[in-house]
Design a protein around this motif. Structure first.
Motif, PDB file in Angstrom:
ATOM      1  N   ILE A 185       0.828  -1.210   0.000  1.00  0.00           N
ATOM      2  CA  ILE A 185       0.000   0.000   0.000  1.00  0.00           C
ATOM      3  C   ILE A 185       0.863   1.260   0.000  1.00  0.00           C
ATOM      4  CG2 ILE A 185      -1.719   1.310   1.334  1.00  0.00           C
ATOM      5  CD1 ILE A 185      -2.751  -1.201  -0.165  1.00  0.00           C
ATOM      6  N   ILE A 186       1.919   1.247   0.783  1.00  0.00           N
ATOM      7  CA  ILE A 186       2.809   2.419   0.831  1.00  0.00           C
ATOM      8  C   ILE A 186       3.435   2.647  -0.538  1.00  0.00           C
ATOM      9  CG2 ILE A 186       5.000   3.264   1.788  1.00  0.00           C
ATOM     10  CD1 ILE A 186       4.069   1.964   4.467  1.00  0.00           C
ATOM     11  N   ASP A 187       3.795   1.569  -1.239  1.00  0.00           N
ATOM     12  CA  ASP A 187       4.365   1.705  -2.590  1.00  0.00           C
ATOM     13  C   ASP A 187       3.354   2.240  -3.592  1.00  0.00           C
ATOM     14  OD1 ASP A 187       6.854   0.791  -1.841  1.00  0.00           O
ATOM     15  OD2 ASP A 187       6.517  -1.268  -2.546  1.00  0.00           O
ATOM     16  N   ARG A 188       2.106   1.881  -3.448  1.00  0.00           N
ATOM     17  CA  ARG A 188       1.092   2.189  -4.456  1.00  0.00           C
ATOM     18  C   ARG A 188       0.280   3.446  -4.209  1.00  0.00           C
ATOM     19  NH1 ARG A 188      -2.106  -3.389  -4.835  1.00  0.00           N
ATOM     20  NH2 ARG A 188      -3.564  -2.059  -5.907  1.00  0.00           N
ATOM     21  N   ILE A 189       0.170   3.888  -2.984  1.00  0.00           N
ATOM     22  CA  ILE A 189      -0.844   4.892  -2.651  1.00  0.00           C
ATOM     23  C   ILE A 189      -0.642   6.240  -3.343  1.00  0.00           C
ATOM     24  CG2 ILE A 189       0.196   5.818  -0.544  1.00  0.00           C
ATOM     25  CD1 ILE A 189      -2.978   5.284   0.389  1.00  0.00           C
ATOM     26  N   ALA A 190       0.579   6.640  -3.584  1.00  0.00           N
ATOM     27  CA  ALA A 190       0.830   7.953  -4.190  1.00  0.00           C
ATOM     28  C   ALA A 190       0.293   8.038  -5.618  1.00  0.00           C
ATOM     29  CB  ALA A 190       2.320   8.258  -4.176  1.00  0.00           C
ATOM     30  N   ASP A 191       0.314   6.929  -6.347  1.00  0.00           N
ATOM     31  CA  ASP A 191      -0.134   6.931  -7.747  1.00  0.00           C
ATOM     32  C   ASP A 191      -1.528   6.351  -7.938  1.00  0.00           C
ATOM     33  OD1 ASP A 191       2.387   7.948  -8.530  1.00  0.00           O
ATOM     34  OD2 ASP A 191       3.224   5.920  -8.590  1.00  0.00           O
ATOM     35  N   HIS A 192      -2.155   5.946  -6.853  1.00  0.00           N
ATOM     36  CA  HIS A 192      -3.469   5.300  -6.949  1.00  0.00           C
ATOM     37  C   HIS A 192      -4.562   6.365  -7.047  1.00  0.00           C
ATOM     38  CE1 HIS A 192      -5.657   1.541  -6.659  1.00  0.00           C
ATOM     39  NE2 HIS A 192      -6.589   2.203  -6.012  1.00  0.00           N
ATOM     40  N   PRO A 193      -5.520   6.188  -7.966  1.00  0.00           N
ATOM     41  CA  PRO A 193      -6.606   7.175  -8.094  1.00  0.00           C
ATOM     42  C   PRO A 193      -7.449   7.267  -6.816  1.00  0.00           C
ATOM     43  CG  PRO A 193      -6.670   5.558  -9.892  1.00  0.00           C
ATOM     44  CD  PRO A 193      -5.639   5.104  -8.925  1.00  0.00           C
ATOM     45  N   ALA A 194      -7.763   8.475  -6.423  1.00  0.00           N
ATOM     46  CA  ALA A 194      -8.521   8.705  -5.194  1.00  0.00           C
ATOM     47  C   ALA A 194      -9.917   8.079  -5.263  1.00  0.00           C
ATOM     48  CB  ALA A 194      -8.636  10.198  -4.916  1.00  0.00           C
ATOM     49  N   ASN A 195     -10.505   8.027  -6.445  1.00  0.00           N
ATOM     50  CA  ASN A 195     -11.857   7.467  -6.550  1.00  0.00           C
ATOM     51  C   ASN A 195     -11.858   5.937  -6.511  1.00  0.00           C
ATOM     52  OD1 ASN A 195     -10.690   7.141  -9.079  1.00  0.00           O
ATOM     53  ND2 ASN A 195     -12.560   7.623 -10.198  1.00  0.00           N
ATOM     54  N   LYS A 196     -10.679   5.317  -6.432  1.00  0.00           N
ATOM     55  CA  LYS A 196     -10.584   3.855  -6.332  1.00  0.00           C
ATOM     56  C   LYS A 196      -9.867   3.425  -5.062  1.00  0.00           C
ATOM     57  CE  LYS A 196     -10.693   3.052 -11.266  1.00  0.00           C
ATOM     58  NZ  LYS A 196     -10.038   2.367 -12.388  1.00  0.00           N
ATOM     59  N   VAL A 197      -9.925   4.277  -4.048  1.00  0.00           N
ATOM     60  CA  VAL A 197      -9.222   3.986  -2.793  1.00  0.00           C
ATOM     61  C   VAL A 197      -9.766   2.730  -2.113  1.00  0.00           C
ATOM     62  CG1 VAL A 197     -10.628   5.416  -1.252  1.00  0.00           C
ATOM     63  CG2 VAL A 197      -8.212   5.062  -0.759  1.00  0.00           C
ATOM     64  N   ASP A 198     -11.021   2.390  -2.382  1.00  0.00           N
ATOM     65  CA  ASP A 198     -11.595   1.184  -1.779  1.00  0.00           C
ATOM     66  C   ASP A 198     -10.871  -0.083  -2.226  1.00  0.00           C
ATOM     67  OD1 ASP A 198     -12.769   1.855  -4.294  1.00  0.00           O
ATOM     68  OD2 ASP A 198     -14.286   0.310  -3.969  1.00  0.00           O
ATOM     69  N   GLU A 199     -10.173  -0.045  -3.354  1.00  0.00           N
ATOM     70  CA  GLU A 199      -9.396  -1.194  -3.818  1.00  0.00           C
ATOM     71  C   GLU A 199      -8.213  -1.491  -2.894  1.00  0.00           C
ATOM     72  OE1 GLU A 199      -8.192  -0.166  -7.749  1.00  0.00           O
ATOM     73  OE2 GLU A 199     -10.205  -0.395  -8.586  1.00  0.00           O
ATOM     74  N   LEU A 200      -7.818  -0.519  -2.099  1.00  0.00           N
ATOM     75  CA  LEU A 200      -6.669  -0.674  -1.219  1.00  0.00           C
ATOM     76  C   LEU A 200      -7.049  -1.131   0.189  1.00  0.00           C
ATOM     77  CD1 LEU A 200      -4.607   2.479  -2.249  1.00  0.00           C
ATOM     78  CD2 LEU A 200      -4.452   0.149  -3.144  1.00  0.00           C
ATOM     79  N   LEU A 201      -8.334  -1.236   0.468  1.00  0.00           N
ATOM     80  CA  LEU A 201      -8.776  -1.702   1.778  1.00  0.00           C
ATOM     81  C   LEU A 201      -8.461  -3.189   1.914  1.00  0.00           C
ATOM     82  CD1 LEU A 201     -12.169   0.188   1.923  1.00  0.00           C
ATOM     83  CD2 LEU A 201     -10.039   0.773   3.093  1.00  0.00           C
ATOM     84  N   PRO A 202      -8.146  -3.646   3.097  1.00  0.00           N
ATOM     85  CA  PRO A 202      -7.693  -5.030   3.265  1.00  0.00           C
ATOM     86  C   PRO A 202      -8.628  -6.087   2.681  1.00  0.00           C
ATOM     87  CG  PRO A 202      -7.328  -3.818   5.287  1.00  0.00           C
ATOM     88  CD  PRO A 202      -8.093  -2.907   4.363  1.00  0.00           C
ATOM     89  N   TRP A 203      -9.935  -5.913   2.791  1.00  0.00           N
ATOM     90  CA  TRP A 203     -10.864  -6.939   2.314  1.00  0.00           C
ATOM     91  C   TRP A 203     -11.020  -6.929   0.801  1.00  0.00           C
ATOM     92  CZ3 TRP A 203     -11.939  -3.399   6.102  1.00  0.00           C
ATOM     93  CH2 TRP A 203     -12.602  -2.240   5.710  1.00  0.00           C
ATOM     94  N   ASP A 204     -10.555  -5.869   0.087  1.00  0.00           N
ATOM     95  CA  ASP A 204     -10.606  -5.815  -1.374  1.00  0.00           C
ATOM     96  C   ASP A 204      -9.219  -5.836  -2.009  1.00  0.00           C
ATOM     97  OD1 ASP A 204     -13.375  -5.666  -1.508  1.00  0.00           O
ATOM     98  OD2 ASP A 204     -13.393  -3.490  -1.344  1.00  0.00           O
ATOM     99  N   TRP A 205      -8.195  -5.885  -1.201  1.00  0.00           N
ATOM    100  CA  TRP A 205      -6.822  -5.748  -1.672  1.00  0.00           C
ATOM    101  C   TRP A 205      -6.341  -6.955  -2.475  1.00  0.00           C
ATOM    102  CZ3 TRP A 205      -2.333  -8.324   0.609  1.00  0.00           C
ATOM    103  CH2 TRP A 205      -1.112  -7.854   0.129  1.00  0.00           C
ATOM    104  N   VAL A 206      -5.724  -6.663  -3.614  1.00  0.00           N
ATOM    105  CA  VAL A 206      -5.057  -7.677  -4.429  1.00  0.00           C
ATOM    106  C   VAL A 206      -3.612  -7.230  -4.534  1.00  0.00           C
ATOM    107  CG1 VAL A 206      -4.951  -8.792  -6.677  1.00  0.00           C
ATOM    108  CG2 VAL A 206      -7.162  -8.138  -5.716  1.00  0.00           C
ATOM    109  N   PRO A 207      -2.674  -8.073  -4.106  1.00  0.00           N
ATOM    110  CA  PRO A 207      -1.260  -7.663  -4.146  1.00  0.00           C
ATOM    111  C   PRO A 207      -0.823  -7.305  -5.566  1.00  0.00           C
ATOM    112  CG  PRO A 207      -1.505  -9.740  -2.967  1.00  0.00           C
ATOM    113  CD  PRO A 207      -2.820  -9.415  -3.579  1.00  0.00           C
TER     114      PRO A 207
END
Length: 80
Positions: free
Chosen positions: A54-76
């Motif tokens: 998450i720390i590697d990805r969060i800076a470039d991740h679209p804000a409207n798709k932040v739910d993809e980074l939640l633990p229950w939806d997370w795909v490495p």
């Protein structure tokens, strides 16, 4: 029982010292981190792998798709 009470007292004193040192913000940050770690564990995810990804990805991740980074939806992310 007396030994347990002594250990408990030392733990409480240590926690109070840390809270005073960090202030209220430190406690709130710690709560968020502990919550994330326990949420990962509850979902069968390695907390260290999750947080590193998450720390590697969060800076470039679209804000409207932040739910993809939640633990229950997370795909490495597959590293190349």
């Amino acid at each position: 029982m007396r030994k347990f009470a002594q250990i408990l007292l030392i733990a409480v004193i240590a926690i109070v010292a840390v809270v005073r040192r960090l202030g209220c913000w430190g406690g709130e940050r710690a709560t968020v981190i502990y919550t994330m770690i326990e949420t990962c564990r509850m979902n069968g995810i390695d907390p260290q792998a999750y947080l590193a990804d998450i720390i590697d990805r969060i800076a470039d991740h679209p804000a409207n798709k932040v739910d993809e980074l939640l633990p229950w939806d997370w795909v490495p992310q597959v590293r190349q």
